[in-house]
Design a protein around this motif. Sequence first.
Motif, PDB file in Angstrom:
ATOM      1  N   LEU A  90       0.587  -1.156  -0.230  1.00 52.64           N
ATOM      2  CA  LEU A  90       0.423   0.086  -0.061  1.00 52.64           C
ATOM      3  C   LEU A  90       0.963   1.099  -0.446  1.00 52.64           C
ATOM      4  CD1 LEU A  90      -2.581  -0.991   2.406  1.00 52.64           C
ATOM      5  CD2 LEU A  90      -3.084  -1.401   0.384  1.00 52.64           C
ATOM      6  N   LYS A  91       0.568   2.164  -0.566  1.00 55.74           N
ATOM      7  CA  LYS A  91       1.215   3.059  -0.773  1.00 55.74           C
ATOM      8  C   LYS A  91       0.190   4.836   0.176  1.00 55.74           C
ATOM      9  CE  LYS A  91       3.398   2.199  -4.053  1.00 55.74           C
ATOM     10  NZ  LYS A  91       4.742   1.593  -4.070  1.00 55.74           N
ATOM     11  N   LEU A  92       0.766   4.599   1.700  1.00 56.17           N
ATOM     12  CA  LEU A  92      -0.142   5.458   1.993  1.00 56.17           C
ATOM     13  C   LEU A  92       0.991   6.439   3.248  1.00 56.17           C
ATOM     14  CD1 LEU A  92      -2.502   3.397   3.661  1.00 56.17           C
ATOM     15  CD2 LEU A  92      -3.427   4.727   2.185  1.00 56.17           C
ATOM     16  N   ALA A  93       0.213   7.577   3.501  1.00 61.17           N
ATOM     17  CA  ALA A  93       1.431   8.190   4.648  1.00 61.17           C
ATOM     18  C   ALA A  93       1.462   8.116   5.772  1.00 61.17           C
ATOM     19  CB  ALA A  93       1.307   9.580   3.574  1.00 61.17           C
ATOM     20  N   VAL A 102      -7.243   9.778   2.492  1.00 63.25           N
ATOM     21  CA  VAL A 102      -8.642   8.748   1.354  1.00 63.25           C
ATOM     22  C   VAL A 102      -8.356  10.357   0.639  1.00 63.25           C
ATOM     23  CG1 VAL A 102     -10.869   9.022   1.972  1.00 63.25           C
ATOM     24  CG2 VAL A 102      -9.906   7.916   3.538  1.00 63.25           C
ATOM     25  N   LEU A 103      -7.882  11.837   1.100  1.00 62.89           N
ATOM     26  CA  LEU A 103      -8.343  12.226   0.246  1.00 62.89           C
ATOM     27  C   LEU A 103      -7.332  13.297  -0.363  1.00 62.89           C
ATOM     28  CD1 LEU A 103     -10.653  15.051   2.289  1.00 62.89           C
ATOM     29  CD2 LEU A 103     -11.721  13.235   0.708  1.00 62.89           C
ATOM     30  N   MET A 104      -6.270  12.654  -0.014  1.00 66.07           N
ATOM     31  CA  MET A 104      -4.700  13.077  -0.892  1.00 66.07           C
ATOM     32  C   MET A 104      -5.401  12.478  -2.582  1.00 66.07           C
ATOM     33  SD  MET A 104      -1.149  10.604   0.090  1.00 66.07           S
ATOM     34  CE  MET A 104      -0.728  11.133   1.176  1.00 66.07           C
ATOM     35  N   ASP A 135     -16.237   2.370   9.905  1.00 67.72           N
ATOM     36  CA  ASP A 135     -16.697   3.092  10.636  1.00 67.72           C
ATOM     37  C   ASP A 135     -14.756   3.486  11.464  1.00 67.72           C
ATOM     38  OD1 ASP A 135     -15.873   1.214  12.046  1.00 67.72           O
ATOM     39  OD2 ASP A 135     -18.195   1.067  13.744  1.00 67.72           O
ATOM     40  N   LEU A 136     -13.982   2.787  10.436  1.00 69.78           N
ATOM     41  CA  LEU A 136     -13.129   3.836  10.731  1.00 69.78           C
ATOM     42  C   LEU A 136     -12.834   5.278  11.425  1.00 69.78           C
ATOM     43  CD1 LEU A 136     -10.153   2.552   8.390  1.00 69.78           C
ATOM     44  CD2 LEU A 136     -10.198   2.003  10.768  1.00 69.78           C
ATOM     45  N   ASP A 137     -11.936   5.926  12.233  1.00 68.27           N
ATOM     46  CA  ASP A 137     -12.181   7.405  13.188  1.00 68.27           C
ATOM     47  C   ASP A 137     -11.573   8.012  11.664  1.00 68.27           C
ATOM     48  OD1 ASP A 137     -11.897   9.816  13.407  1.00 68.27           O
ATOM     49  OD2 ASP A 137     -11.125   8.806  15.816  1.00 68.27           O
ATOM     50  N   PRO A 138     -11.644   8.693  10.796  1.00 67.01           N
ATOM     51  CA  PRO A 138     -10.627   9.575   9.806  1.00 67.01           C
ATOM     52  C   PRO A 138      -9.688  10.136  10.511  1.00 67.01           C
ATOM     53  CG  PRO A 138     -13.482  10.611   9.730  1.00 67.01           C
ATOM     54  CD  PRO A 138     -13.225   9.286  10.917  1.00 67.01           C
ATOM     55  N   GLN A 151      -5.590  -0.681   4.116  1.00 67.07           N
ATOM     56  CA  GLN A 151      -6.304  -0.996   2.806  1.00 67.07           C
ATOM     57  C   GLN A 151      -7.416  -0.212   2.360  1.00 67.07           C
ATOM     58  OE1 GLN A 151      -7.127  -5.214   1.501  1.00 67.07           O
ATOM     59  NE2 GLN A 151      -5.761  -4.927  -0.706  1.00 67.07           N
ATOM     60  N   ILE A 152      -8.450  -0.509   3.059  1.00 67.47           N
ATOM     61  CA  ILE A 152      -9.826  -0.158   3.603  1.00 67.47           C
ATOM     62  C   ILE A 152      -9.200   1.844   3.252  1.00 67.47           C
ATOM     63  CG2 ILE A 152     -11.725   0.995   5.319  1.00 67.47           C
ATOM     64  CD1 ILE A 152     -11.156  -2.008   5.831  1.00 67.47           C
ATOM     65  N   VAL A 153      -8.530   2.424   3.825  1.00 70.02           N
ATOM     66  CA  VAL A 153      -8.142   3.694   3.098  1.00 70.02           C
ATOM     67  C   VAL A 153      -7.883   4.131   1.644  1.00 70.02           C
ATOM     68  CG1 VAL A 153      -6.366   5.730   3.673  1.00 70.02           C
ATOM     69  CG2 VAL A 153      -7.591   4.038   5.915  1.00 70.02           C
ATOM     70  N   GLU A 154      -6.847   2.536   1.538  1.00 66.15           N
ATOM     71  CA  GLU A 154      -6.282   2.877  -0.588  1.00 66.15           C
ATOM     72  C   GLU A 154      -7.990   2.667  -0.967  1.00 66.15           C
ATOM     73  OE1 GLU A 154      -4.486   2.255  -2.430  1.00 66.15           O
ATOM     74  OE2 GLU A 154      -2.589   2.957  -1.034  1.00 66.15           O
ATOM     75  N   ILE A 155      -8.577   1.569  -0.490  1.00 60.91           N
ATOM     76  CA  ILE A 155     -10.113   2.144  -1.723  1.00 60.91           C
ATOM     77  C   ILE A 155     -10.704   3.152  -2.065  1.00 60.91           C
ATOM     78  CG2 ILE A 155     -11.803   0.591  -1.685  1.00 60.91           C
ATOM     79  CD1 ILE A 155     -10.258  -2.218  -0.937  1.00 60.91           C
TER      80      ILE A 155
END
Lengths: 504, 328
Positions: A90-93, A102-104, A135-138, A151-155
């Motif tokens: 995954l490519k996340l910060a 998410v909004l990146m 229901d992940l806390d943003p 992964q859910i964040v990636e999707i």
Amino acid sequence: MNPSEVLLLRNISKSFPGVKSLSGVHFELRKGEVHALVGENGAGKSTLMKIIGGIYSPDEGEIVYRGQPTKWSNPQQARASGISIIHQELKLAPSLSVAENVLMGTTLPRNRLGFIRWERMYERSRELLSSIGSDLDPKRKVGELSVAQQQIVEIARALSIQADVIIMDEPSATLTGKEIDRLFALIRLLKSRGVGIIYISHRMEEIFEISDRCTVLRDGQWIRTLETRETSDKELVRLMVGRDVSVLAGKREGELPSGREAPLLGVTGLSDGKRFWDVSLRLNAGEIVGIAGLVGSGRSEVLMTLFGATRAAKGDIRLEGEPVSLDSPRDAIRRGIALVPESRKEQALFLQMGVGENMSVLRLKDLSAAGWIRMKQKEALEQESRERLGVKTASLRNRIVNLSGGNQQKAILARWLSLSPRVLLLDEPTRGVDVGAKEEIYTIIREMAAEGLGLIVVSSDLPEVIGISDRVYVMRQGRLVAELQGGDIHEETIMMHATGGQVS
Amino acid sequence: MNGNPAMTETGREGAARLNWRGIMDKMGIVIVVLIISALFAVMDENFLTWSNMMNMLRQTAINAILAAGMTFVILTGGIDLSVGAIVALAGVSGVYFSQWMPALPAMLLGTLVGAAAGYVNGVLTAKTKLPAIIVTLGSMTYLRGIAYVVTGGYPLILNDGSFIKMGQGYLGPVPIPIVIMLLVYAVFFVILKYTVFGRNVYMIGGNSEAAFLTGIRVVPRMTWVYTISGICSGIAGVILSARLLSGQPNVGSGYELDAIAAVVLGGTSLAGGMGTIVGSLFGALFMGTLSNGLTLLSVPYYWQLIIKGIVIVLAIYIDRLRQRGARG
């Protein structure tokens, strides 16, 4: 071009210095279609994926996107026109919040002065997340999340740019049970909205569950595109490898060792105080024991503690009846316990070093006198390891980073076998490994059991656990909740215990 | 993904490129040294004379010895900012001891002070898991402070003739600092290539978690690595004081950066796990040749600094390109 086609690749070829990676590949993707891309590692799937994502540009051939011949000169362009790739890694910060991740890549909500409106950001990302049942806390930091949650964040991020084409590279590799169901429900939702999905996976049952069509690549060549419901797993595998193999590990024949004497490994009331509690299990010589459970249920942590990599807070570990304290991997190794860890690249491989050295690392001490390595003996051992496990590499000096996942994994197995361990702990032994190599790894595992080793296999791949294990423990939320034997070992029972009742 | 296109798919493709890259990894800096030497030789007839070559190598020796120790540290993925301060403290200590004892034990004790300083760096880095840059930033400051305290801020004059030989003497036609430099490199080359410790250094730098999970004792290894860097700084400090005829608490500042630059120029990755000791020797030679040649060409010192600075940035840039290629 058929109007329902969103993406068409015609006669694509791509060479890298010295080697042709893709030649004459065709691929088409319709709106609202799930198109599986299958092939062994090295077949050219990633290259094709990178061409679609604008990371590489093809040497020959044509890309038609939404009816227009297209040439992306960089990944940003492809992304901006609605192509989203969800990479296997995954490519996340990790140090930023879920909302920012998410909004990146979208225009962030701002007020008139140009400052970020944080409430709006959290709100928008919460909406996106809840549309995929999360229901992940943003506000949470991505680095604190489990791989499955990341992964859910990636999707959600792919959804935020309203992608027309989503490429998923082995999205289920780190998910289990409920999470995969949720992923598939989400994929069906995306389908109904007309999004085309390219689904890359090694797992047959997923391909048959979710895909409409499959395209098979082999050695950079397009082999065939089939309607999924008109084919079978046997046929697909045959097309992928160019020969017949049995997809699933078959049961081992013969008598199982009885558990009457002191077991090879006996664990009572083991806790690490954080991720798992009160785990009791036993492992006999010559036995293969599976540990099933969802990601995050504490399976890997149990293995890490049995290997001495994390300290036990409580509990008793006995080897052949004799209590042992395992304070470090060194202790465990000295007592004949070996661990093939979950993540090859991060935990096992010395990527820039040679294949040979990666296999002989555990024996360097024995192969040296007063610290000086006897190079001849070392090379002999490396040669022997390579032949014994059939590691395919041009040279033992080749950097291991250049090998396919399957060959890397065989090298890691060779590393541990060089020590003749008594207990071998395997965490996701076939993750990211192609079908042919999977089969070889199963054979190796069975041979080792036949030689009298005790093996514990942690795997998220249920057919794998079922196919290979003599006995299966199921973990849920840090506790061992079931022990299954013989005819009780099947997917429904395991999933029922793993999820706490609801059969998925 | 960030892989070099050819490196991601199969081993076969990788092998074809590896040779080319292998050669560039090992030979790149050698070729660069040869090219600038040829340039300077054409531009100034005094460049290629024996006396200038020896002079250049003698001036390079200190940086080269520091870079040798620094190579171990950087191979583990660490950094040692304290080497310049250790140079000063070891030099001051060596000269101080020489007032009370013969040259040889005094020089050994000076080197030992360097080793001790490195050992402390190693223990702190390995045990506290603090970033090496923080630990050695601290020791860089307190070691310099100790050097000032020991001397009261003034230089200690060196009177011992055999001690002075260490910096100014010759073994046959070759200045002693050059002999020591070559010895250090020969020993380190063998250690890195043919000993369990040497291979473990690469493994820890390449993947410290995998090293831990294969039972490599990371903490003592790391302690040794920083101790080695301390020993090199100690040797360099003793040589420097012999060349300056005094132990001065203010020398050696900025030496750490020259050593790091030499190592990186030599192809060792700052991320650890990748690089060679021979590369560092040529990295140091490159920097030595550069300042020697520029001085012969009467380029003002201030301008030399500008050029050197640009070279260091270029080196880091090259390092990044290399990593992009090699990390899959």
